[in-house]
Design a protein around this motif. Structure first.
Motif, PDB file in Angstrom:
ATOM      1  N   LEU A 126       0.990  -1.488   0.332  1.00 22.43           N
ATOM      2  CA  LEU A 126       0.174   0.140  -0.207  1.00 22.43           C
ATOM      3  C   LEU A 126       1.263   1.044   0.203  1.00 22.43           C
ATOM      4  N   PRO A 127       1.247   1.534   0.930  1.00 24.87           N
ATOM      5  CA  PRO A 127       2.559   2.673   0.755  1.00 24.87           C
ATOM      6  C   PRO A 127       3.298   2.975  -0.317  1.00 24.87           C
ATOM      7  N   LEU A 140      -3.018  -3.773  -2.973  1.00 26.85           N
ATOM      8  CA  LEU A 140      -2.734  -4.472  -1.734  1.00 26.85           C
ATOM      9  C   LEU A 140      -1.636  -5.541  -1.665  1.00 26.85           C
ATOM     10  N   LEU A 149      -4.095 -10.203   3.868  1.00 25.78           N
ATOM     11  CA  LEU A 149      -4.638  -9.100   4.784  1.00 25.78           C
ATOM     12  C   LEU A 149      -5.584 -10.706   5.017  1.00 25.78           C
ATOM     13  N   HIS A 197      -4.413  -3.460  14.787  1.00 26.53           N
ATOM     14  CA  HIS A 197      -2.057  -3.727  14.263  1.00 26.53           C
ATOM     15  C   HIS A 197      -2.181  -3.512  13.052  1.00 26.53           C
ATOM     16  N   ALA A 198      -2.713  -4.893  11.931  1.00 27.63           N
ATOM     17  CA  ALA A 198      -2.670  -4.557  10.952  1.00 27.63           C
ATOM     18  C   ALA A 198      -3.040  -3.799  10.244  1.00 27.63           C
ATOM     19  N   ASP A 199      -3.612  -1.976  10.172  1.00 26.43           N
ATOM     20  CA  ASP A 199      -3.704  -1.129   9.816  1.00 26.43           C
ATOM     21  C   ASP A 199      -1.905  -0.525   9.972  1.00 26.43           C
ATOM     22  N   VAL A 200      -1.459  -1.019  10.746  1.00 25.71           N
ATOM     23  CA  VAL A 200       0.038  -0.628  11.131  1.00 25.71           C
ATOM     24  C   VAL A 200       0.798  -0.601  10.486  1.00 25.71           C
ATOM     25  N   CYS A 238       0.361  -2.902   7.647  1.00 25.61           N
ATOM     26  CA  CYS A 238       0.178  -2.721   6.223  1.00 25.61           C
ATOM     27  C   CYS A 238       0.211  -1.348   5.405  1.00 25.61           C
ATOM     28  N   THR A 239       0.469  -0.064   6.665  1.00 29.79           N
ATOM     29  CA  THR A 239       1.312   0.830   6.033  1.00 29.79           C
ATOM     30  C   THR A 239       2.762   1.827   6.955  1.00 29.79           C
TER      31      THR A 239
END
Lengths: 555, 555
Positions: A166-167, A172, A178, A191-194, A196-197
């Motif tokens: 993503l970044p 994806l 995911l 935590h997954a959000d952190v 993946c970014t």
């Protein structure tokens, strides 16, 4: 963006692997990734840092298959890297950037299926996959680890796990990452959000605390601990230590412009009608009925031979024949011989080899379920849609069964026959059997069908029992079938893909059905967005030093 | 394709409806669709044959909401058409063809939510929706019927139900139709395939046999049978026949260029940072604690007032502020007063009005879960994230809670407080509470949290209990938060949407989560494909007499 049309062959053998080193020591196999930079599947990119393309994954798939069939003694498989300080950098970005939309989607589907087959081996074959991350695991590299049952990360102050898609690329993680994070490993969504970014990923204790890996291991003890864990997993396996594997000999295949011929399967293309006709040939002789005889028959045992041929034909047509939108299924042969093959599989389900063959049939049918092709099955006189083959009737988006006989033909009317294989061993990816999916509204009907195992069901009975869609007679048959095929060919293939994906998976959801249904759909969408693949998109510009332009509007 | 940027207002009232006729007779309401051809939401198309656009659906949504709150006596709602021989032709095709990708997606999301709210009323409010299809129901027209609990089709030899999107427009039925067919009504997938590829649809006995409708009714007896069925459904309702409804008075709202102000909610836009800051104000006074007092407070009761304001702000920002990609949530107020409001809701859950308020809060939070915006919640001194408001911490993709106080501020450290509302009444669309979703890996932890209801949890405790993502102190706070927001704004919004959709819904799946997660993703993909929206795509050319060009390659 260059659009490459590839001709891709899926046949390989460990002696020919370019990218993997397979080593077997007693109960433990090690698959070490050692990707050759200079050996991409097509020209145009270098496979640096153990990044991979479809060619690398074709070898991985082959290795996973052979370990199951050729090595009954192997009870644990360690996936690791043969390169220093890097485990795997994921899918090669230049390859993605130069690939067509269709190739990207096909590539992700195949790599997803390979990872699912790894999980299938851990869960059902007593061959547990462990991941020994001995360097940085990025993107698809970490996703490969997520497909393993146990993840060890070297604790060296630098090796990390990351999902930087993503970044860095505006896409994806395309291989189930995911979904596996939050649904398999049950990592908290924040935590997954952190993760993946954060393009550099996470390492050390936080990676363990957040359940991204199962344990950290100091480099000095890494090999010993990996060995220890693999031995412990192997000790729980029910695979026989003293059995002999069977060789998956090369498939006999003839590829012509419009025909693909195997021993038990012929696929004929009609390019005007955008149709591939699969003709499955039933067993020619009585199939062996004991484990020893099945073992002796090896790769020529009809169910296994057929599964291998179907598997090869499906991936071949998916990758190399994109304009063929409808797959039509027919069969020819003797019901009794198909039934005998099913009986052998059902009676000896506990035998390691029989289990592998049935699991392979299951996975092959599941490949069909997620193929973005219309599936139409034709049940005609002379066919042998019994048991395992009846699944091709049930898997179809719709089916036609001739009511009666052909005028001026000696063949008796077509029948269907149920076998125990229709009631459990060959489930769809979302756990239901195809019969359960067919009768979601009436589960008790499936019980009634169970009582009909072995009975001959003619067209009227098959329709009354809900096993087929339409039963035209010989007067209507040709027009009705041709009209359906012509109509199908006239529709937008994209809309068909979305519709079929939505209609085929009624009922519960699993990790796999979520990956193919939800995650892949979002990925397909993003793979078309200018922010990723436009002339100034992140995927296109990656590595050029130019900054991509982001259209900030949310959709 | 013209790209329209609309400013859309969702406020309306039955006195202003252009497209619907609402009639209430005792326990039964009738919502008759009578779309004004000459009153589209934006110029450029005519709403022929009861086709609809977002303007028509805004009125439908308003009617559904008002029936719940203003008409406790209504126990059954009949949706029908006021036009002869046509029930509803579905979404207006010209409108779709001229709309931007974002508008199409937003339109489908809102119409989906309205249909979900219809099902929510049938299931949870004792207000059952029936569909009286008194003419042809095509596409979105039939999908509206599918959202009702009972479908009656007039048996006049011509009225049919159809989903012609795929054959005619190269898109999918966009309002849940495919999922409702196979998952709600459990229509066989092969029958659904036939329906969805037959542009003229199906009627008569086959429509009943295939479970596409619940019954056929001759035209001569149509009105009588509809009345009879509605009466029967109403008889099973637990809604009070003698209660008085509360008026949903117009929202007090001030819209400025960069600010949206309501009584309990202020939304401030930072266009450089692509961020909207939602500041929720807790109750200013002790909320009423008895059903009678809540009834007397009516639309000014804080939970209801807040839900209405949030609902309006969310749909406003979705439709009118597409470039604002991150929604930041803050609150200010007194924990004890929020807790008192939650106590009132929990204690009187059986009261019809309290039930409606709680259901509305649930639906509003569910709207948030499927909004394609990043959600970040900031828990600061002076905030009141208790119970219902704590859901905004849990719903966030990530949250930050200040550990300690601001330098030179008299405000005490922020706390969180759990209430009974966090443990059941406000589930996500896939049935889990947000706490269950947060702790999918540790269901027993949710039980431990239940014992902490009413306790003040400071930042360290909240982090230890897994309720927040990060707890910076005042030295790190501003940099850390700003960095997170800047970073978010730099990412591709498309990839964020796909990622957030995948991470937010760990766990089981339901009809609703499948519609938003799987079906919508496929639809989004197809809404970008040249076969549908290209210069020669089917959607673009529909009605022009020109034949669309189909690229037959399957992806």
């Amino acid at each position: 963006m260059a659009v490459k049309e590839l001709y891709i062959d899926f046949a390989t053998h460990p002696d020919c692997y370019k990218h993997w080193k397979l080593r077997i020591q007693g109960r433990i196999a090690t698959l070490a990734m050692d990707v050759r930079e200079d050996a991409p599947l097509v020209p145009g990119y270098e496979l640096k840092l153990n990044s991979y393309d479809l060619g690398v994954d074709i070898e991985l798939y082959d290795a996973v298959q052979r370990l199951r069939f050729e090595h009954p003694e192997v009870a644990a498989v360690v996936i690791t890297s043969a390169k220093p300080r890097v485990f795997c950098a994921g899918a090669n970005i230049r390859m993605l950037a130069q690939s067509s939309h269709a190739h990207k989607v096909n590539f992700c589907k195949f790599t997803n299926e390979t990872r699912n087959s790894i999980e299938d081996a851990s869960t059902h074959s007593g061959q547990t996959y462990l991941c020994a991350i001995n360097g940085t695991a990025s993107g698809g590299g970490y996703e490969l680890a997520l497909a393993c049952a146990h993840i060890m990360l070297v604790d060296d102050g630098s090796s990390a796990v990351s999902l930087p898609e993503l970044p860095l690329l505006a896409v994806l993680p395309g291989t189930g990452g995911l979904t596996r994070l939050v649904d398999k490993r049950r990592v908290r969504h924040d935590h997954a959000d952190v993760l993946c970014t954060t393009s550099e990923g996470l390492r050390g204790q936080r990676a363990v605390d957040w359940k991204l890996v199962d344990e950290l291991v100091p480099r000095s003890r890494f090999d010993a601990v990996v060995q220890e864990r693999a031995t412990a997993f192997a000790a729980r396996s029910d695979r026989p230590g003293n059995a002999t594997g069977i060789a998956l000999s090369p498939l006999l295949r003839t590829v012509e412009a419009d025909q693909l011929r195997y021993t038990h399967l012929t696929v004929t293309l009609d390019r005007d009608l955008a149709t591939a006709s699969f003709l499955i040939q039933g067993p020619r002789d009585m199939p062996p009925q004991t484990p020893a005889a099945i073992q002796a028959a090896g790769a020529s045992f009809w169910p296994l031979a057929l599964a291998r041929e179907l598997d090869d034909a499906i991936v071949h047509l998916r990758l190399n024949e994109g304009a063929i939108g409808t797959w039509v299924w027919r069969s020819a042969g003797d019901h009794a011989l198909v039934e005998a093959a099913d009986t052998a599989l059902a009676q000896h389900a506990d035998n390691w080899l029989v289990r592998e063959i049935t699991l392979f049939l299951k996975r092959t049918l599941q490949r069909l379920d997620v193929s973005s092709r219309s599936l139409i099955t034709l049940v005609e006189p002379g066919s042998c849609f019994t048991g395992t083959l009846l699944e091709f009737v049930l898997a179809a988006d719709r089916s036609y069964m001739l009511d009666g006989t052909w005028a001026e033909s000696p063949l008796p009317p077509a029948i269907l026959r149920l076998s125990p294989l229709n009631f459990g061993p060959l489930p769809m990816a979302h756990t239901l059997t195809r019969l359960q999916r067919q009768f979601l509204a009436a589960p008790e009907h499936v019980k009634r069908l169970h009582e009909r195992i072995g009975h001959d069901l003619n067209a009227a009975e098959a329709e009354a029992l809900g096993l087929v869609t339409f039963i035209p007679d010989d007067i209507d048959w040709h027009d009705e079938v041709r009209l359906a095929l012509e109509e199908r060919a006239s529709f937008s293939p994209d809309a068909l893909t979305g519709m079929e994906s939505s209609l085929r998976f009624a009922g519960p959801e699993t990790l796999e059905s979520k990956i193919f249904g939800r995650l892949s759909a979002w990925q397909n969408w993003i793979f078309q967005r200018p922010n990723a693949v436009g002339a100034e998109g992140a995927l296109t510009l990656y590595g050029t030093g130019k900054k991509s332009l982001v259209d900030k509007r949310r959709v």
